[in-house]
Structures are given as C-alpha cells and as structure tokens.
Scaffold this motif. Structure first.
Motif, PDB file in Angstrom:
ATOM      1  N   THR A 154       0.795  -1.227   0.000  1.00 19.21           N
ATOM      2  CA  THR A 154       0.000   0.000   0.000  1.00 19.21           C
ATOM      3  C   THR A 154       0.830   1.281   0.000  1.00 19.21           C
ATOM      4  O   THR A 154       0.356   2.318  -0.467  1.00 19.21           O
ATOM      5  CB  THR A 154      -0.911   0.045   1.242  1.00 19.21           C
ATOM      6  OG1 THR A 154      -0.099  -0.024   2.414  1.00 19.21           O
ATOM      7  CG2 THR A 154      -1.902  -1.109   1.227  1.00 19.21           C
ATOM      8  N   ARG A 174      -5.511   9.218  -8.480  1.00 22.88           N
ATOM      9  CA  ARG A 174      -5.207   8.136  -9.429  1.00 22.88           C
ATOM     10  C   ARG A 174      -3.855   8.369 -10.092  1.00 22.88           C
ATOM     11  O   ARG A 174      -3.091   7.419 -10.313  1.00 22.88           O
ATOM     12  CB  ARG A 174      -6.315   8.031 -10.476  1.00 22.88           C
ATOM     13  CG  ARG A 174      -7.640   7.532  -9.913  1.00 22.88           C
ATOM     14  CD  ARG A 174      -8.716   7.482 -11.010  1.00 22.88           C
ATOM     15  NE  ARG A 174      -8.357   6.572 -12.085  1.00 22.88           N
ATOM     16  CZ  ARG A 174      -8.582   5.265 -12.064  1.00 22.88           C
ATOM     17  NH1 ARG A 174      -9.170   4.702 -11.016  1.00 22.88           N
ATOM     18  NH2 ARG A 174      -8.231   4.504 -13.091  1.00 22.88           N
ATOM     19  N   ARG A 176      -1.256   9.748  -8.859  1.00 20.15           N
ATOM     20  CA  ARG A 176      -0.184   9.365  -7.937  1.00 20.15           C
ATOM     21  C   ARG A 176       0.101   7.873  -8.025  1.00 20.15           C
ATOM     22  O   ARG A 176       1.259   7.445  -7.958  1.00 20.15           O
ATOM     23  CB  ARG A 176      -0.555   9.753  -6.510  1.00 20.15           C
ATOM     24  CG  ARG A 176      -0.596  11.259  -6.261  1.00 20.15           C
ATOM     25  CD  ARG A 176      -1.041  11.556  -4.837  1.00 20.15           C
ATOM     26  NE  ARG A 176      -0.107  10.990  -3.873  1.00 20.15           N
ATOM     27  CZ  ARG A 176       1.011  11.577  -3.483  1.00 20.15           C
ATOM     28  NH1 ARG A 176       1.339  12.755  -3.974  1.00 20.15           N
ATOM     29  NH2 ARG A 176       1.807  10.998  -2.605  1.00 20.15           N
ATOM     30  N   CYS A 177      -0.964   7.069  -8.152  1.00 19.98           N
ATOM     31  CA  CYS A 177      -0.778   5.614  -8.245  1.00 19.98           C
ATOM     32  C   CYS A 177      -0.258   5.201  -9.611  1.00 19.98           C
ATOM     33  O   CYS A 177       0.615   4.343  -9.721  1.00 19.98           O
ATOM     34  CB  CYS A 177      -2.102   4.906  -7.949  1.00 19.98           C
ATOM     35  SG  CYS A 177      -2.636   5.053  -6.234  1.00 19.98           S
ATOM     36  N   SER A 182       2.442   6.570  -5.418  1.00 21.65           N
ATOM     37  CA  SER A 182       1.682   5.952  -4.327  1.00 21.65           C
ATOM     38  C   SER A 182       1.333   4.522  -4.708  1.00 21.65           C
ATOM     39  O   SER A 182       1.225   4.184  -5.899  1.00 21.65           O
ATOM     40  CB  SER A 182       0.396   6.738  -4.033  1.00 21.65           C
ATOM     41  OG  SER A 182       0.692   8.012  -3.510  1.00 21.65           O
ATOM     42  N   GLY A 183       1.144   3.699  -3.681  1.00 19.61           N
ATOM     43  CA  GLY A 183       0.792   2.306  -3.937  1.00 19.61           C
ATOM     44  C   GLY A 183      -0.699   2.062  -3.886  1.00 19.61           C
ATOM     45  O   GLY A 183      -1.208   1.165  -4.549  1.00 19.61           O
ATOM     46  N   ALA A 184      -1.407   2.858  -3.089  1.00 18.98           N
ATOM     47  CA  ALA A 184      -2.846   2.666  -2.929  1.00 18.98           C
ATOM     48  C   ALA A 184      -3.479   3.979  -2.506  1.00 18.98           C
ATOM     49  O   ALA A 184      -2.823   4.858  -1.945  1.00 18.98           O
ATOM     50  CB  ALA A 184      -3.140   1.583  -1.891  1.00 18.98           C
ATOM     51  N   VAL A 201      -6.702   0.070  -5.202  1.00 20.50           N
ATOM     52  CA  VAL A 201      -5.410  -0.254  -5.814  1.00 20.50           C
ATOM     53  C   VAL A 201      -5.595  -0.308  -7.322  1.00 20.50           C
ATOM     54  O   VAL A 201      -6.510  -0.972  -7.816  1.00 20.50           O
ATOM     55  CB  VAL A 201      -4.871  -1.605  -5.289  1.00 20.50           C
ATOM     56  CG1 VAL A 201      -3.540  -1.940  -5.944  1.00 20.50           C
ATOM     57  CG2 VAL A 201      -4.727  -1.559  -3.773  1.00 20.50           C
ATOM     58  N   ARG A 206       0.337  -5.260  -7.175  1.00 19.75           N
ATOM     59  CA  ARG A 206       0.515  -4.929  -5.766  1.00 19.75           C
ATOM     60  C   ARG A 206      -0.355  -5.800  -4.859  1.00 19.75           C
ATOM     61  O   ARG A 206      -0.302  -5.661  -3.645  1.00 19.75           O
ATOM     62  CB  ARG A 206       0.199  -3.450  -5.529  1.00 19.75           C
ATOM     63  CG  ARG A 206       1.288  -2.514  -6.024  1.00 19.75           C
ATOM     64  CD  ARG A 206       0.992  -1.067  -5.677  1.00 19.75           C
ATOM     65  NE  ARG A 206       2.151  -0.225  -5.955  1.00 19.75           N
ATOM     66  CZ  ARG A 206       3.091   0.084  -5.073  1.00 19.75           C
ATOM     67  NH1 ARG A 206       3.000  -0.377  -3.840  1.00 19.75           N
ATOM     68  NH2 ARG A 206       4.110   0.854  -5.392  1.00 19.75           N
TER      69      ARG A 206
END
Length: 266
Positions: A154, A174, A176-177, A182-184, A201, A206
C-alpha cells in the motif's frame, strides 16, 4: 481448525455494525455475527507480486489518519497459521468481498481492474479493513458467502478524507498511483462519515491472494450448527470445477472462431 479460529478472531475484531448505501438494503440487514466455515490458503506465484518496494521509512507524508489497517492486529497470527511470511513494512492484509464464482475466477486469472466496478476512486481493486464492509459485496445474502484475504503493498499511501471528492481530486489521487508515487488510495469515510476506510489499488501486481474464506453471517447469534466442513469443501470444489469447464468451453469457442476466420481468408 487453527486457521478458522484465527479468521473468526479477525472477523470479530474488524466487524463494525455500520450501514452504507452500498449494502442496498435496510439498516437491519447489517450482520452482527460472522462465522468462517471454510478457510483455504491459496497458491500463488511470488514473482507476480512485484509492487514497488516501499522505503524503510516513508518519504511521502500521506496525511493524518493513515495508521495501520484494523486487520493488522491479527494479520500476522493468521499468516503464521497458514505458513505464510508475516507482513513487511508497507504491506496490509485486507478483505475483498465478492461472490464465490468471482473469487475463484480471481484465483485463476488474477485481478482485472478493467472488469472491476467503478467506485469513489474510479475503476480499481477495492479492499476493506472491516469484514462488515467487505460483506456488502460478498454474494448470496441467504446462504454461504465468500471473501478473499489479500496481501497488498500500500505504501506510500495517497490519502483522502473528503466525503465527495471532485473529479479533479480523484484524478489527482489516481495519477499518484499510475505514476508510482503511491501504492494505494486510502478513502477514509470513517473520518468524514463514521463508516469505513476503503483502499483502492490500480496496479494488480501490488495484490497477492492469500486466503479464501467461505462464511456465514447473521443479524443474530447462530442457533444451527455450521455445515460439515467436507460438504463446504465439496461446494467450493464444485464451483471451481464449473469455472474450469466454462473457461475451457470459452477457449474452444475462441479457437473455432479463429479457425473460421482463417478459412474465410482463403
């Protein structure tokens, strides 16, 4: 038996008797009691779990309220009971509620963001830290239900405690992911409306499936004994066989269509 006891404890500690619109029923439909009747560790390929390795100390300050998931207190005990490694820094063990057929399809093919429902953060894999939230999507309301326990990378977390984020805010989360910052996405509705925190996610890599849980849920204490373990195992096996046969027929149909197209080109 040991795994079922720990899952039962995880269900007890992550149960929150809160109603949301996603339950699509009256407030009396929220179950207060959960009982696992089948707990099955799932085979997986560790090499598929290639999410970005989180730093030893997060360099991204995601905001207030992003502490560990409510599952964390029991997660490592459950993973140990299943012979799985404990959670590493930046990982969580989260619930994913879905019907049994869908759960077995995910087991076989993995998560597919394109086939997921659109939620507050758009199309994503949605996971919950409370069994009550996951139960909203767990299939049959009158008999056995199913949920997956998923290990998720995460961190760093993109945090949102906005009740109704704007399109621009959602796109920012979104982005960022999608760019790996970011991971989540952590959607903290507990902070803004007193219900649940939900994780979104966007990268299936991941997510690593750990455990399939078949359970029953009720508003009241269970008076009838649970179905025999062997019968539930056969129930899961039957659905797994049906899925395999369906996918085989679909594969044969695609092959026939390809052959017809090839002959049509001559």
């Amino acid at each position: 038996a040991a795994m079922q006891r720990v899952v039962a404890e995880l269900m007890r500690t992550t149960s929150r008797p809160k109603w949301t619109r996603d339950r699509k029923g009256d407030r009396d439909a929220v179950p207060l009691w959960f009982q696992p009747v089948h707990v099955e560790p799932l085979d997986h390929d560790d090499q598929l779990f290639v999410g970005k390795k989180p730093p030893s100390k997060s360099s991204d300050a995601p905001g207030e309220g992003t502490g560990p998931a409510e599952t964390r207190a029991v997660a490592d005990a459950l993973l140990a009971a299943c012979g799985r490694p404990r959670l590493e820094h930046g990982e969580e063990l989260l619930w994913h509620g879905t019907g049994l057929e869908a759960a077995l399809s995910i087991e076989r093919e993995g998560f597919d963001v394109g086939r997921s429902q659109r939620g507050l953060a758009g199309k994503a894999i949605y996971l919950a830290e409370n069994i009550t939230k996951a139960d909203e999507y767990a299939g049959n309301r009158t008999s056995l239900r199913s949920v997956l326990l998923v290990r998720v990378k995460t961190e760093p977390v993109a945090y949102s405690a906005v009740k109704d984020p704007s399109d621009d805010e959602v796109e920012g989360l979104r982005a960022r992911c999608l760019t790996g910052k970011s991971g989540a996405i952590l959607l903290d509705r507990r902070e803004v409306s007193g219900t649940f925190r939900e994780w979104a996610v966007l990268d299936p890599r991941r997510c690593q499936l750990e455990i399939l849980v078949v359970y029953r849920a009720s508003r009241h204490r269970f008076e009838e004994p649970p179905p025999p373990a062997l019968r539930v195992a056969e129930y899961v096996l039957h659905h797994r066989h049906q899925l395999e046969q369906h996918q085989l027929r679909q594969q044969q149909l695609r092959q026939q269509q390809q052959q017809q197209q090839q002959f049509g080109n001559f």
